[in-house]
Design a protein around this motif. Structure first.
Motif, PDB file in Angstrom:
ATOM      1  N   THR A   1      58.681  36.926  42.671  1.00 24.64           N
ATOM      2  CA  THR A   1      58.471  38.193  43.363  1.00 24.64           C
ATOM      3  C   THR A   1      59.414  38.313  44.553  1.00 24.64           C
ATOM      4  O   THR A   1      59.658  37.337  45.252  1.00 24.64           O
ATOM      5  N   LEU A   2      59.910  39.515  44.768  1.00 23.47           N
ATOM      6  CA  LEU A   2      60.591  39.865  46.017  1.00 23.47           C
ATOM      7  C   LEU A   2      59.744  40.894  46.732  1.00 23.47           C
ATOM      8  O   LEU A   2      59.322  41.888  46.132  1.00 23.47           O
ATOM      9  N   LEU A   3      59.479  40.667  48.003  1.00 26.09           N
ATOM     10  CA  LEU A   3      58.558  41.514  48.741  1.00 26.09           C
ATOM     11  C   LEU A   3      59.281  42.609  49.505  1.00 26.09           C
ATOM     12  O   LEU A   3      60.290  42.368  50.159  1.00 26.09           O
ATOM     13  N   GLY A   4      58.743  43.815  49.399  1.00 30.29           N
ATOM     14  CA  GLY A   4      59.179  44.934  50.233  1.00 30.29           C
ATOM     15  C   GLY A   4      60.673  45.150  50.263  1.00 30.29           C
ATOM     16  O   GLY A   4      61.342  45.226  49.243  1.00 30.29           O
ATOM     17  N   ASP A   5      61.205  45.235  51.476  1.00 30.62           N
ATOM     18  CA  ASP A   5      62.628  45.507  51.673  1.00 30.62           C
ATOM     19  C   ASP A   5      63.408  44.212  51.846  1.00 30.62           C
ATOM     20  O   ASP A   5      64.288  44.104  52.706  1.00 30.62           O
ATOM     21  N   ALA A   6      63.116  43.227  51.037  1.00 34.42           N
ATOM     22  CA  ALA A   6      63.763  41.921  51.154  1.00 34.42           C
ATOM     23  C   ALA A   6      65.275  42.041  51.032  1.00 34.42           C
ATOM     24  O   ALA A   6      65.795  42.814  50.229  1.00 34.42           O
ATOM     25  N   ASP A   7      65.980  41.252  51.833  1.00 33.60           N
ATOM     26  CA  ASP A   7      67.436  41.176  51.766  1.00 33.60           C
ATOM     27  C   ASP A   7      67.792  40.200  50.652  1.00 33.60           C
ATOM     28  O   ASP A   7      67.802  38.978  50.838  1.00 33.60           O
ATOM     29  N   LYS A   8      68.063  40.730  49.475  1.00 33.81           N
ATOM     30  CA  LYS A   8      68.239  39.893  48.290  1.00 33.81           C
ATOM     31  C   LYS A   8      69.423  38.941  48.432  1.00 33.81           C
ATOM     32  O   LYS A   8      69.334  37.761  48.069  1.00 33.81           O
ATOM     33  N   ALA A   9      70.515  39.446  48.938  1.00 34.41           N
ATOM     34  CA  ALA A   9      71.702  38.598  49.080  1.00 34.41           C
ATOM     35  C   ALA A   9      71.435  37.448  50.044  1.00 34.41           C
ATOM     36  O   ALA A   9      71.847  36.303  49.805  1.00 34.41           O
ATOM     37  N   ALA A  10      70.719  37.726  51.148  1.00 37.16           N
ATOM     38  CA  ALA A  10      70.413  36.685  52.124  1.00 37.16           C
ATOM     39  C   ALA A  10      69.474  35.641  51.538  1.00 37.16           C
ATOM     40  O   ALA A  10      69.627  34.435  51.784  1.00 37.16           O
ATOM     41  N   ILE A  11      68.501  36.088  50.761  1.00 40.70           N
ATOM     42  CA  ILE A  11      67.567  35.160  50.128  1.00 40.70           C
ATOM     43  C   ILE A  11      68.316  34.244  49.164  1.00 40.70           C
ATOM     44  O   ILE A  11      68.139  33.023  49.165  1.00 40.70           O
ATOM     45  N   GLY A  12      69.170  34.838  48.333  1.00 44.18           N
ATOM     46  CA  GLY A  12      69.935  34.044  47.382  1.00 44.18           C
ATOM     47  C   GLY A  12      70.830  33.034  48.068  1.00 44.18           C
ATOM     48  O   GLY A  12      70.897  31.862  47.673  1.00 44.18           O
ATOM     49  N   ALA A  13      71.510  33.471  49.122  1.00 44.52           N
ATOM     50  CA  ALA A  13      72.413  32.579  49.847  1.00 44.52           C
ATOM     51  C   ALA A  13      71.644  31.437  50.506  1.00 44.52           C
ATOM     52  O   ALA A  13      72.109  30.291  50.528  1.00 44.52           O
ATOM     53  N   GLU A  14      70.460  31.724  51.036  1.00 45.28           N
ATOM     54  CA  GLU A  14      69.652  30.693  51.688  1.00 45.28           C
ATOM     55  C   GLU A  14      69.240  29.611  50.686  1.00 45.28           C
ATOM     56  O   GLU A  14      69.308  28.417  50.981  1.00 45.28           O
ATOM     57  N   ILE A  15      68.834  30.035  49.496  1.00 38.72           N
ATOM     58  CA  ILE A  15      68.379  29.065  48.498  1.00 38.72           C
ATOM     59  C   ILE A  15      69.541  28.204  48.022  1.00 38.72           C
ATOM     60  O   ILE A  15      69.403  26.986  47.849  1.00 38.72           O
ATOM     61  N   LEU A  16      70.709  28.809  47.815  1.00 38.70           N
ATOM     62  CA  LEU A  16      71.888  28.018  47.432  1.00 38.70           C
ATOM     63  C   LEU A  16      72.220  26.987  48.510  1.00 38.70           C
ATOM     64  O   LEU A  16      72.603  25.847  48.204  1.00 38.70           O
ATOM     65  N   LYS A  17      72.069  27.380  49.759  1.00 32.77           N
ATOM     66  CA  LYS A  17      72.373  26.479  50.864  1.00 32.77           C
ATOM     67  C   LYS A  17      71.353  25.346  50.941  1.00 32.77           C
ATOM     68  O   LYS A  17      71.690  24.202  51.264  1.00 32.77           O
ATOM     69  N   GLU A  18      70.088  25.642  50.634  1.00 28.38           N
ATOM     70  CA  GLU A  18      69.018  24.654  50.746  1.00 28.38           C
ATOM     71  C   GLU A  18      69.133  23.543  49.709  1.00 28.38           C
ATOM     72  O   GLU A  18      68.740  22.409  49.972  1.00 28.38           O
ATOM     73  N   ASN A  19      69.620  23.877  48.518  1.00 25.34           N
ATOM     74  CA  ASN A  19      69.631  22.889  47.446  1.00 25.34           C
ATOM     75  C   ASN A  19      70.957  22.923  46.700  1.00 25.34           C
ATOM     76  O   ASN A  19      71.297  23.908  46.034  1.00 25.34           O
ATOM     77  N   GLY A  20      71.693  21.820  46.779  1.00 27.12           N
ATOM     78  CA  GLY A  20      73.014  21.776  46.170  1.00 27.12           C
ATOM     79  C   GLY A  20      72.995  21.767  44.661  1.00 27.12           C
ATOM     80  O   GLY A  20      74.033  22.003  44.024  1.00 27.12           O
ATOM     81  N   LYS A  21      71.838  21.502  44.039  1.00 32.22           N
ATOM     82  CA  LYS A  21      71.743  21.471  42.584  1.00 32.22           C
ATOM     83  C   LYS A  21      71.619  22.877  41.985  1.00 32.22           C
ATOM     84  O   LYS A  21      71.819  23.069  40.788  1.00 32.22           O
ATOM     85  N   ILE A  22      71.254  23.843  42.815  1.00 30.53           N
ATOM     86  CA  ILE A  22      71.075  25.214  42.336  1.00 30.53           C
ATOM     87  C   ILE A  22      72.418  25.936  42.330  1.00 30.53           C
ATOM     88  O   ILE A  22      73.153  25.929  43.322  1.00 30.53           O
ATOM     89  N   ARG A  23      72.732  26.557  41.200  1.00 30.51           N
ATOM     90  CA  ARG A  23      73.976  27.300  41.050  1.00 30.51           C
ATOM     91  C   ARG A  23      73.757  28.811  40.960  1.00 30.51           C
ATOM     92  O   ARG A  23      74.641  29.599  41.278  1.00 30.51           O
TER      93      ARG A  23
END
Length: 282
Positions: free
Chosen positions: A20-42
C-alpha cells in the motif's frame, strides 16, 4: 512523505513489493529510500489493487525505483532453495516461508504429496529439496506460474537432479485435474486455496475444492487446508472446520482436526487472516 507506506521492504528476490501507498506519498522518495536501505534490492514496486481472478495475478505493479523490467521476474531464495517468480503474473508470498518449513518438518520418507493451487511451486520445491518424499504432484491453473516452476526445477536439478525429478507439475483446474490423479494414494495434500469475490461464491468454491481433494487422500492421510478467517474466529475457526466436517461427511469418511492457527502474522485485509487447518481423514 517518505514514511507514508505499508508492506514489506524486502523480497521476493531483489524486488521490494509494497502492499500500500498512503495518501499523497512521494513515490520516488520512498523507492529511493528503500534502495538505499538495502543493497540487495534492485527494484521497488507497489501493488495497485487486489489479486485478480482465478489465476491470482496481481492487478498492477507500479515501479517506484530501479529499472522497469518487463516482465518483472526475480529469483527468490528461501532457506537455500531458489524459486523463480513472475511478479506481474503470479501470486507469491515470501511471508509464508516459515509455514513451508513447518510442513517440511512433517513430511515423512516415501510420502506421496499433492500440492493444489501450487502457484510458482514454492511448497513443492521446499518439500523436494528438504524431505525424503517419494513424489510431489503440483497442480496450478496459471500458465505463467507453471512456467516459473519449470525454471525453478531446472535450478534445483543443477544441484540435485534426483530431487528435482521427484516433482511433477500439472497445469489445470484442480477441480478437473485432481480427478485424473490416483485416488486414495496421497499421504498429504496441501491446499492454499484462492478466495471467492463474494461470500456466496466463496462458500461454493470451498465445497467444490474439498470435494475434489478428499478422494485423493488415503486413510490416515493429512490435509493442510488454508482458509480465510476473521480474527475473532480464532482459535477454533468453527466456520471453517464445520465446512471441512460437512465435506468429509459427504464423502462417507470421518476426520480429526489436528491444528488450527494463523499461517502467518500479517492480515490479508482488515481483521482478516490466512489460517491453516491440519486435519486427518480415516
Amino acid at each position: 512523505k517518505v514514511e507514508a507506506r505499508k508492506g514489506p521492504r524486502l523480497g521476493p528476490g531483489d524486488v521490494a513489493v509494497l502492499s500500500t501507498l498512503l495518501g499523497d506519498a512521494d513515490k520516488a522518495a520512498i523507492g529511493a529510500e528503500i534502495l538505499k536501505e538495502n543493497g540487495k534490492i534492485r527494484v521497488v514496486a507497489a501493488r495497485c489493487g487486489a489479486l485478480q481472478g482465478a489465476l491470482r495475478a496481481p492487478n498492477f505493479l507500479e515501479i517506484l525505483a530501479g529499472p522497469d523490467r518487463k516482465p518483472l521476474m526475480t529469483t527468490h531464495t528461501e532457506f537455500g532453495v531458489r524459486c523463480v517468480v513472475n511478479l506481474e503474473a503470479a501470486f507469491f508470498n515470501p511471508r509464508m516461508g516459515p509455514e513451508r518449513q513447518r510442513i517440511c518438518g512433517q513430511v515423512q520418507a516415501d510420502e506421496e504429496v499433492c500440492v493444489l493451487f501450487a502457484g510458482c511451486c514454492p511448497e513443492a520445491l521446499q518439500i523436494a529439496a528438504k524431505t525424503e518424499a517419494r513424489h510431489i504432484v503440483a497442480i496450478e491453473l496459471n500458465a505463467e506460474a507453471v512456467q516459473c516452476a519449470g525454471r525453478s526445477l531446472e535450478l534445483l536439478g543443477k544441484r540435485s537432479p534426483e530431487r528435482a525429478a521427484r516433482v511433477s507439475v500439472l497445469q489445470g483446474d484442480v477441480r478437473t485435474s485432481a480427478r485424473d490423479l490416483p485416488q486414495g494414494s496421497f499421504h498429504r495434500v496441501l491446499a492454499p486455496r484462492p478466495k471467492g469475490k463474494r461470500d456466496e461464491e466463496d462458500g461454493q468454491l470451498v465445497d467444490e475444492f474439498l470435494d475434489c481433494l478428499l478422494p485423493l487422500l488415503r486413510p490416515g492421510g493429512i490435509c493442510h487446508w488454508y482458509d480465510f478467517v476473521a480474527d475473532w474466529e480464532f482459535p477454533t475457526c468453527e466456520r471453517s472446520t464445520s465446512r471441512i466436517s460437512q465435506a468429509v461427511a459427504r464423502s462417507g469418511r470421518t476426520c480429526t482436526v489436528i491444528r488450527c492457527a494463523a499461517a502467518n502474522n500479517k492480515p490479508v485485509a482488515e481483521r482478516q487472516y490466512r489460517t491453516v487447518i491440519d486435519f486427518a481423514v480415516s
